[in-house]
Design an enzyme around this catalytic site. Structure first.
Site, PDB file in Angstrom:
ATOM      1  N   CYS A   2      -3.844  -6.433  10.895  1.00 22.76           N
ATOM      2  CA  CYS A   2      -5.012  -7.121  10.568  1.00 22.76           C
ATOM      3  C   CYS A   2      -6.345  -6.318  10.910  1.00 22.76           C
ATOM      4  O   CYS A   2      -6.106  -5.193  11.537  1.00 22.76           O
ATOM      5  CB  CYS A   2      -5.506  -8.398  11.747  1.00 22.76           C
ATOM      6  SG  CYS A   2      -3.800  -9.745  11.456  1.00 22.76           S
ATOM      7  N   ARG A  33      -6.602  -4.025   5.353  1.00 23.61           N
ATOM      8  CA  ARG A  33      -5.517  -4.132   6.750  1.00 23.61           C
ATOM      9  C   ARG A  33      -5.016  -5.599   6.526  1.00 23.61           C
ATOM     10  O   ARG A  33      -3.962  -5.823   7.496  1.00 23.61           O
ATOM     11  CB  ARG A  33      -6.348  -3.878   7.782  1.00 23.61           C
ATOM     12  CG  ARG A  33      -6.867  -2.597   8.102  1.00 23.61           C
ATOM     13  CD  ARG A  33      -7.552  -2.569   9.371  1.00 23.61           C
ATOM     14  NE  ARG A  33      -6.935  -2.487  10.411  1.00 23.61           N
ATOM     15  CZ  ARG A  33      -6.201  -1.466  10.986  1.00 23.61           C
ATOM     16  NH1 ARG A  33      -6.471  -0.210  10.671  1.00 23.61           N
ATOM     17  NH2 ARG A  33      -5.298  -1.586  12.062  1.00 23.61           N
ATOM     18  N   TRP A  99      -3.599 -10.584   8.167  1.00 26.31           N
ATOM     19  CA  TRP A  99      -2.173 -10.373   7.675  1.00 26.31           C
ATOM     20  C   TRP A  99      -1.163 -11.068   8.425  1.00 26.31           C
ATOM     21  O   TRP A  99      -0.791 -10.633   9.418  1.00 26.31           O
ATOM     22  CB  TRP A  99      -1.826  -8.637   7.453  1.00 26.31           C
ATOM     23  CG  TRP A  99      -0.704  -8.443   6.712  1.00 26.31           C
ATOM     24  CD1 TRP A  99      -0.512  -8.411   5.480  1.00 26.31           C
ATOM     25  CD2 TRP A  99       0.727  -8.330   7.333  1.00 26.31           C
ATOM     26  NE1 TRP A  99       0.896  -8.176   4.984  1.00 26.31           N
ATOM     27  CE2 TRP A  99       1.683  -8.193   6.330  1.00 26.31           C
ATOM     28  CE3 TRP A  99       1.232  -8.349   8.593  1.00 26.31           C
ATOM     29  CZ2 TRP A  99       3.095  -7.802   6.360  1.00 26.31           C
ATOM     30  CZ3 TRP A  99       2.614  -8.178   8.843  1.00 26.31           C
ATOM     31  CH2 TRP A  99       3.599  -8.031   7.792  1.00 26.31           C
ATOM     32  N   ASN A 126      -5.631  -8.237  16.667  1.00 28.40           N
ATOM     33  CA  ASN A 126      -5.012  -7.261  15.628  1.00 28.40           C
ATOM     34  C   ASN A 126      -3.482  -7.082  16.744  1.00 28.40           C
ATOM     35  O   ASN A 126      -3.933  -6.370  17.659  1.00 28.40           O
ATOM     36  CB  ASN A 126      -5.771  -6.286  15.138  1.00 28.40           C
ATOM     37  CG  ASN A 126      -4.632  -5.344  14.285  1.00 28.40           C
ATOM     38  OD1 ASN A 126      -3.766  -5.593  14.052  1.00 28.40           O
ATOM     39  ND2 ASN A 126      -4.824  -3.951  14.636  1.00 28.40           N
ATOM     40  N   GLY A 127      -2.597  -7.338  16.231  1.00 31.73           N
ATOM     41  CA  GLY A 127      -1.151  -6.958  16.841  1.00 31.73           C
ATOM     42  C   GLY A 127      -0.383  -8.369  17.063  1.00 31.73           C
ATOM     43  O   GLY A 127      -0.647  -9.037  16.303  1.00 31.73           O
ATOM     44  N   GLU A 553       9.798   8.088  -3.661  1.00 34.72           N
ATOM     45  CA  GLU A 553       8.263   7.484  -3.665  1.00 34.72           C
ATOM     46  C   GLU A 553       7.755   6.971  -4.938  1.00 34.72           C
ATOM     47  O   GLU A 553       7.006   6.084  -4.810  1.00 34.72           O
ATOM     48  CB  GLU A 553       7.579   8.760  -3.290  1.00 34.72           C
ATOM     49  CG  GLU A 553       5.920   8.938  -3.153  1.00 34.72           C
ATOM     50  CD  GLU A 553       5.395   7.699  -2.149  1.00 34.72           C
ATOM     51  OE1 GLU A 553       4.406   7.192  -2.164  1.00 34.72           O
ATOM     52  OE2 GLU A 553       6.328   7.494  -1.302  1.00 34.72           O
ATOM     53  N   LYS A 557       6.060   3.385  -5.133  1.00 40.07           N
ATOM     54  CA  LYS A 557       4.727   2.918  -5.789  1.00 40.07           C
ATOM     55  C   LYS A 557       5.085   1.840  -6.841  1.00 40.07           C
ATOM     56  O   LYS A 557       4.002   0.889  -6.615  1.00 40.07           O
ATOM     57  CB  LYS A 557       4.387   4.254  -6.253  1.00 40.07           C
ATOM     58  CG  LYS A 557       3.881   5.266  -5.613  1.00 40.07           C
ATOM     59  CD  LYS A 557       2.491   4.835  -4.733  1.00 40.07           C
ATOM     60  CE  LYS A 557       2.590   4.840  -3.154  1.00 40.07           C
ATOM     61  NZ  LYS A 557       3.566   4.975  -2.222  1.00 40.07           N
ATOM     62  N   GLU A 560       5.740  -1.507  -4.960  1.00 38.77           N
ATOM     63  CA  GLU A 560       4.682  -1.702  -4.013  1.00 38.77           C
ATOM     64  C   GLU A 560       3.530  -2.605  -4.735  1.00 38.77           C
ATOM     65  O   GLU A 560       3.186  -3.668  -4.383  1.00 38.77           O
ATOM     66  CB  GLU A 560       4.096  -0.720  -3.462  1.00 38.77           C
ATOM     67  CG  GLU A 560       4.491  -0.250  -1.988  1.00 38.77           C
ATOM     68  CD  GLU A 560       3.655   1.015  -1.408  1.00 38.77           C
ATOM     69  OE1 GLU A 560       3.219   0.880  -0.442  1.00 38.77           O
ATOM     70  OE2 GLU A 560       3.559   1.984  -2.256  1.00 38.77           O
ATOM     71  N   HIS A 576      28.690   7.237  -8.302  1.00 37.40           N
ATOM     72  CA  HIS A 576      29.328   6.375  -7.179  1.00 37.40           C
ATOM     73  C   HIS A 576      28.728   5.011  -7.250  1.00 37.40           C
ATOM     74  O   HIS A 576      28.563   4.615  -5.934  1.00 37.40           O
ATOM     75  CB  HIS A 576      28.963   7.189  -5.757  1.00 37.40           C
ATOM     76  CG  HIS A 576      29.574   8.670  -5.934  1.00 37.40           C
ATOM     77  ND1 HIS A 576      30.969   8.659  -5.698  1.00 37.40           N
ATOM     78  CD2 HIS A 576      29.048   9.863  -5.945  1.00 37.40           C
ATOM     79  CE1 HIS A 576      31.198   9.914  -5.815  1.00 37.40           C
ATOM     80  NE2 HIS A 576      30.281  10.609  -6.151  1.00 37.40           N
ATOM     81  N   LYS A 679      -2.268  -2.139   4.676  1.00 38.42           N
ATOM     82  CA  LYS A 679      -2.219  -0.411   4.827  1.00 38.42           C
ATOM     83  C   LYS A 679      -1.813  -0.108   5.914  1.00 38.42           C
ATOM     84  O   LYS A 679      -0.832   0.979   6.059  1.00 38.42           O
ATOM     85  CB  LYS A 679      -3.668  -0.128   4.660  1.00 38.42           C
ATOM     86  CG  LYS A 679      -3.898   1.415   4.585  1.00 38.42           C
ATOM     87  CD  LYS A 679      -3.390   2.044   3.403  1.00 38.42           C
ATOM     88  CE  LYS A 679      -3.718   3.459   3.320  1.00 38.42           C
ATOM     89  NZ  LYS A 679      -3.264   4.080   2.021  1.00 38.42           N
TER      90      LYS A 679
END
Length: 684
Positions: A2, A33, A99, A126-127, A553, A557, A560, A576, A679
């Site tokens: 947050c 955030r 968030w 926040n937490g 990566e 992306k 995401e 495999h 983020k």
């Protein structure tokens, strides 16, 4: 995850409309955030709840993004007697963008959370409070009722409980705001950054933290005020009457447009803003929860090395687009002053000032352990081969959460390298604490000066990529790879046997920004490819060697931001299991640039074509015919400039970043604020 923000003006007249705009703009800067709900609290004209139908502290909360909150606030204001032109010479406002962790996105679960219908105590948080259920049970037994499903609501209710108990015992209000917060903190477990507001203590704010980031911004409006860059508690308290504005924020992005003078609040500190003064007290839970005033330590006001322009979109439509195209400049900044290329008789070397006192210890390490999450983990994976090659030290990879779950062995002879863009990633911080307990040398690689990882590691390197606002990391990833390549060069020393290799890498680093500038010209090519893939539901990305990390990566992306299932696969593992997925409909992206694995990737391409795979191949310039013969009508080729193999992942990821960006925009999704993500992951 947050974002919390506060604005306090002292001895300077500000209209209510101005105060609202400062709070709203602060939230906009922090929206990356978290953006599923938001809220603010400001003062009503009266500090006495008996003189108005409205409580002294007004709370506005709304599900959705910041603009949804702004719209709802002005609608509510229009329906009340609230005067937006009213001036306040002193005022304290708080704000929050969320968030969701506990409770769905909804106004009742948004912050500020309140102690009671009268809003006696308000908190933005926040937490995560890990013992909230036990605290909630206790408060329910004392008659409190809860309206939300959040872990945060116990905090303001606990503050009211402490305040009421103190009043019952003393008869008069003698307990200070700091004492209330101190008693609340004594009962909290978990990670948090908190800002408290109460109409019992008008025009005061208290901030405290443990684990989650928080900083104070100071803007003195008196032109004759001291220009000193540091303050001691007593010195700051003596500045009575000077007009000033004070800001509290989860990070510097929300403060830099107001002031560059900041103080990074440290774990266990309680910062009390009252009458224009800033007092700092240290909360030491080990000493029976006592608060001791920091009287002997002078705290420096850091000067932010960033400009407002860095956190604006400029001429770009989105932050992600801007940050992709900023990479030539961000890479140049990352390397500035760290690469030394002398004349014909002078060796080409790397200078990493943050590591120079620890290089001998690192070289004697039993092993080097890279620890990170998500994109940071992928960047470390891309750098692992060159570090092993130049140092001769075994390098292992650990996802931070998995290391903690397994309680994997970390030894005193290990060097643990913690990679995090924000420097506040919760799992990585917990892994850092674990490694410190086990006696390892801890190295931090972050993009944030003064972050928890930067402060708590023994040494480290800042990547200096500049502010990254888009939730999907782009320029931080490429700068992380470059920093870790330079780390490999520094650890490898000047061994004659690898001198030519080292010098070739350093030459490649100098040329890297130009190569990235060149590959950015593929923007329209990747947009055209995105148009062809817009309706697809899945994408496979194959890579190996240095470019296994590029495959991971690139797939990350796409999933995401474009919300398309995508999977990065080690090409050596294709037979495999993954080969069963390949057919003429599934788009399959193969990274096959020139390196030691090139011939093996050619074989992979042949096998995928034999299964009628729908191929998209990235290769080095001039290799198109080698990887996709002209008669292969279903194969699409993307050519990128070639450079040293250990630096190739920096170039190769850019087309995949562009593909993810254009896919997202074409699909109509929010590229800067992807669904369910934020983020800075500050919760476990």
């Amino acid at each position: 995850m947050c974002g919390i923000f506060a604005y306090l003006n002292y001895n300077v007249n500000r209209e209510r409309s101005y105060i609202l705009q400062v709070l709203f703009n602060g939230l906009r800067r922090l929206e990356y955030r978290g953006y599923d709900s938001a809220g603010i609290s400001i003062d009503h004209s009266s500090s006495d709840p008996k003189t108005s139908s409205l409580p002294p502290s007004l709370v506005f909360r709304q599900e959705g993004n910041i603009e949804s909150l702004v719209k709802s606030v002005y609608q509510e204001v229009a329906e009340t007697d609230l005067n937006l032109k009213q001036c306040f010479s002193h005022h304290a406002g708080i704000a929050h963008t969320r968030w969701a962790t506990h409770g769905e996105p909804a106004p009742r679960n948004s912050h500020p959370q309140s102690s009671d219908p009268g809003n006696e105590f308000l908190v933005v948080h926040n937490g995560v409070i890990t013992n909230y259920e036990a605290l909630k049970g206790t408060l329910v037994r004392h008659g409190f009722t809860f309206q939300s499903e959040t872990d945060t609501e116990v905090i303001p209710k606990l503050a009211k409980y402490v305040f009421d108990k103190a009043k019952e015992g003393e008869g008069d209000q003698t307990i200070t705001f700091s004492q209330v917060v101190h008693e609340v903190m004594r009962h909290l477990e978990g990670a948090y950054a908190l800002i408290f507001k109460s109409w019992h203590y008008p025009n005061e704010l208290i901030a405290c933290k443990r684990g989650s980031p928080l900083l104070l911004g100071v803007k003195e409006l008196n032109e004759n005020a001291s220009n000193g860059s540091a303050f001691h508690d007593d010195n700051f308290l003596s500045k009575s009457g000077h007009p000033k504005e004070l800001f509290l924020s989860s990070d510097a992005n929300a403060v830099v447009e107001h002031t560059k003078k900041v103080l990074v609040i440290e774990d266990g500190e309680v910062v009390h803003l009252k009458d224009g003064h800033v007092s700092i007290l240290k909360f030491d839970k080990e000493k029976h929860g006592g608060l001791s005033k920091v009287a002997s330590v002078q705290r420096a006001l850091s000067i932010l090395e960033m400009e407002v322009e860095q956190i604006n979109k400029g001429n770009f439509e989105h932050y992600m687009q801007k940050e992709i195209h900023e990479q030539p400049e961000s890479l140049t900044t990352t390397m500035r002053g760290r690469l030394l290329r002398g004349g014909s008789c002078k060796a080409k070397t790397v200078l990493l000032g943050g590591l120079k006192d620890h290089l001998k210890t690192i070289r004697r390490s039993r092993r080097i352990v890279f620890i990170g999450c998500g994109t940071s983990y992928n960047a470390a994976l891309a750098a692992r081969p060159i570090l092993e090659e130049l140092s001769g030290i075994p390098v292992t990879m650990e996802i931070a959460s998995d290391l903690l779950d397994r309680q994997g062995p970390i030894y005193r002879e290990d060097t643990a390298v913690f990679v995090s863009q924000s420097g506040e990633t919760a799992d990585t911080l917990s892994a850092l604490e674990y490694a410190l307990e086990n006696g390892a040398l801890c190295v931090g690689i972050t993009n944030t000066v003064g972050s928890a990882i930067a402060r708590n590691t023994h040494c480290g390197v800042h990547i200096n990529a500049g502010a990254e606002i888009g939730v999907a990391s782009t320029k931080a990833y490429t700068s992380q790879i470059v920093v870790m390549a330079m780390l490999a060069l520094a650890i490898g020393g000047d061994t004659i046997s690898n001198q030519a290799r080292r010098e070739a890498i350093i030459d490649g680093l100098f040329d890297l920004p130009n190569k990235v500038r060149e590959v950015l010209k593929l923007d329209q090519v990747m947009k055209d490819l995105a148009k062809q893939l817009i309706a697809e539901q899945s994408l496979l990305v194959f890579g190996r060697g240095y470019n296994y990390a590029s495959a991971l990566e690139g797939a990350l992306k796409v999933k995401e931001v474009a919300l398309m299932h995508s999977e990065g696969i080690l090409a050596g593992e294709m037979k495999h299991g993954p080969l069963a997925l390949v057919d003429e409909n599934l788009p399959t992206f193969v990274i096959a640039t020139r390196d030691a694995c090139f011939s093996k990737q050619q074989s992979v391409i042949q096998q995928l074509h034999a299964r009628k795979g729908r191929l998209i191949v990235m290769c080095s310039k001039g290799d198109a015919a080698s990887v996709c013969p002209a008669e292969w009508e279903s194969c699409r080729v993307i050519e990128v400039p070639q450079l040293e193999d250990c630096l190739q992942p920096v170039v190769n990821i850019v087309p995949l970043q562009l593909l993810a960006y254009h896919l997202t925009v074409l699909r109509g999704f929010n590229v800067d604020q992807p669904r369910n993500l934020a983020k800075s992951v500050t919760t476990q």
